[in-house]
Design an enzyme around this catalytic site. Structure first.
Site, mmCIF file in Angstrom:
data_model
loop_
_atom_site.group_PDB
_atom_site.id
_atom_site.type_symbol
_atom_site.label_atom_id
_atom_site.label_comp_id
_atom_site.label_asym_id
_atom_site.label_seq_id
_atom_site.Cartn_x
_atom_site.Cartn_y
_atom_site.Cartn_z
ATOM 1 N N TYR A 136 15.318 -49.168 -29.219
ATOM 2 C CA TYR A 136 14.325 -49.016 -28.146
ATOM 3 C C TYR A 136 13.442 -47.794 -28.348
ATOM 4 C CZ TYR A 136 15.777 -52.532 -24.714
ATOM 5 O OH TYR A 136 16.025 -53.703 -24.043
ATOM 6 N N LYS A 186 28.058 -54.010 -34.125
ATOM 7 C CA LYS A 186 27.849 -54.938 -35.249
ATOM 8 C C LYS A 186 28.152 -54.157 -36.520
ATOM 9 C CE LYS A 186 26.514 -58.931 -36.959
ATOM 10 N NZ LYS A 186 27.336 -60.155 -36.813
ATOM 11 N N ASP A 218 28.263 -60.614 -31.707
ATOM 12 C CA ASP A 218 28.156 -62.079 -31.675
ATOM 13 C C ASP A 218 29.418 -62.683 -31.057
ATOM 14 O OD1 ASP A 218 29.528 -61.135 -33.914
ATOM 15 O OD2 ASP A 218 28.774 -62.661 -35.286
ATOM 16 N N ASP A 242 21.433 -54.788 -23.290
ATOM 17 C CA ASP A 242 20.359 -55.510 -22.601
ATOM 18 C C ASP A 242 20.664 -56.998 -22.600
ATOM 19 O OD1 ASP A 242 17.773 -55.952 -21.442
ATOM 20 O OD2 ASP A 242 17.059 -56.557 -23.429
ATOM 21 N N ASP A 246 22.344 -59.573 -19.289
ATOM 22 C CA ASP A 246 21.707 -60.783 -18.745
ATOM 23 C C ASP A 246 22.665 -61.967 -18.846
ATOM 24 O OD1 ASP A 246 19.258 -59.494 -18.194
ATOM 25 O OD2 ASP A 246 18.109 -61.231 -18.894
HETATM 26 C C1 IPM Z 1 16.433 -54.212 -18.435
HETATM 27 C C2 IPM Z 1 15.076 -54.741 -18.807
HETATM 28 C C3 IPM Z 1 14.318 -53.642 -19.535
HETATM 29 C C4 IPM Z 1 15.094 -53.341 -20.798
HETATM 30 C C5 IPM Z 1 12.850 -53.978 -19.847
HETATM 31 C C6 IPM Z 1 12.069 -54.285 -18.595
HETATM 32 C C7 IPM Z 1 12.178 -52.892 -20.629
HETATM 33 O O1 IPM Z 1 15.199 -55.918 -19.549
HETATM 34 O O2 IPM Z 1 16.510 -53.211 -17.701
HETATM 35 O O3 IPM Z 1 17.422 -54.819 -18.848
HETATM 36 O O4 IPM Z 1 14.915 -54.000 -21.833
HETATM 37 O O5 IPM Z 1 15.901 -52.406 -20.763
HETATM 38 MG MG MG Z 2 17.162 -56.667 -19.690
#
Ligand code: IPM
Ligand code: MG
Length: 347
Positions: A136, A186, A218, A242, A246
């Protein structure tokens, strides 16, 4: 107690408003809330996604309640002016390196998970994601090679102190939970990950009461779907965290329920739902504010030290869910304000 409220883009303002109502309803003496623009909204007003005044307000506050950033109409701006740079800038400028993303299935919601109910029902995990390093924030660029092909690149790296401090956060979190920590990397391919693994092992000596394991990312993605109940605390780098967070949200049933805290070495923290700006449903009053309300609960706990109030808010959300209050994300018909009302009634 000064809280900076940064609603941002898309559904950010709608969901943040409900969390603010909840905070105000607690009637905390000495609590002040100060709003500021961030993200695409700030770009349109002030020409920058993270205006100096917003950063200053955040820096001078005890905690930040954050909505979401992201606006498709800004996708063609140069990267430094895109809404996402606001949250990345806040994380970096304020040293918010430790991202806590709890994922737990609320009673009665086992059926809304994409997983079988008996698999989903066992989920009670915490992802500890490093937020200030990795690919990042490494050097990045786009060039044209001598033969005319375009090339994009992003440098992944971690310094050992960056790994060490997030490892300590994760080990301490595991001590306060079921005593299990899984470090995800990884290391079979990446040098960055080899260093990560070595440092996590070194830190482990200080926490003999925590059972440490390692998993390749993975495999972790696969295990999260196969048997998520095996995880207690997961610690991982910025990019893997990240993605896995999700994924964990969908295992729980809805991304509309997952809160997060981004903590610094001190008590300053930023609290945001993990769902993002959801431009497709923005302004329609149907976004589920529960993730933001639960983020406000984390704010009370981690930055203000108000554990009882935090638990009160979390209980109110759990009760609303148990009573059948469902946003559109859960196939229900409760709108944003109706869900806010339901939570307030149960406070
Ligand atoms: C998160 C989001 C952010 C990230 C984006 C909006 C930059 O996806 O907080 O998970 O990638 O960290
Ligand atoms: Mg995210």
């Amino acid at each position: 107690m000064k809280i900076a409220v940064l609603p941002g883009d898309g559904i950010g303002p709608e969901v943040t408003a409900e969390a603010v109502r909840v905070l105000e309803a607690l009637g905390l003496p000495g609590l002040t809330l100060a709003h500021a623009d961030v993200g695409g909204a700030a770009y349109r007003q002030h020409g920058h996604p993270l205006p100096a005044a917003t950063l200053e307000l955040a820096r001078s506050s005890d905690a930040i309640l954050f909505g979401a950033v992201g606006d498709p109409t800004c996708d063609n701006l140069e990267r430094a002016l895109r809404p996402e740079q606001a949250i990345l800038g806040l994380r970096k400028e304020l040293g918010l390196f430790a991202n806590l993303r709890p994922a737990k299935v609320f009673k009665g919601l086992e059926d809304t998970s994409a997983l079988r109910p008996e698999v989903a029902g066992a989920i009670d995990l915490l992802i500890v994601r490093e937020l200030n390093g990795d690919v990042y924030f490494g050097d990045k660029g786009m060039t044209t090679l001598p033969d005319g092909r375009r090339q994009g690149w992003d440098m992944m790296s971690y310094a050992e102190d960056e790994v060490r401090r997030i490892a300590h956060v994760a080990f301490r979190a595991a001590q306060g939970r079921r005593g299990k920590l899984c470090s995800v990397d990884k290391a079979n391919v990446l040098e960055t990950s080899q260093l990560w693994r070595d440092v996590v092992c070194e830190v482990a000596c200080e926490y003999p009461d925590v059972a440490l394991s390692h998993m390749y990312v993975d495999n972790a993605a696969m295990q999260l779907v196969r048997s998520p109940g095996q995880f207690d605390v997961i610690v991982t780098g910025n990019l893997f965290g990240d993605i896995l967070s999700d994924q964990a949200s969908m295992c729980v049933g809805s991304i509309g329920l997952l809160a997060s805290a981004s903590l610094s070495e001190g008590t300053l923290g930023l609290y945001e739902p993990i769902h993002g700006s959801a431009p497709d449903i923005a302004g329609q009053g149907k976004a589920n504010p529960m993730a933001t309300v639960l983020s406000a609960a984390m704010l009370l706990r981690h930055s203000l030290g108000l554990e009882a109030e935090a638990a009160r808010v979390e209980t109110a959300v759990a009760k609303a869910l148990a009573d059948g209050v469902r946003g559109s994300d859960l196939g229900g018909s409760h709108g944003t304000v109706a869900i806010g009302d339901a939570i307030l009634e149960r406070l």
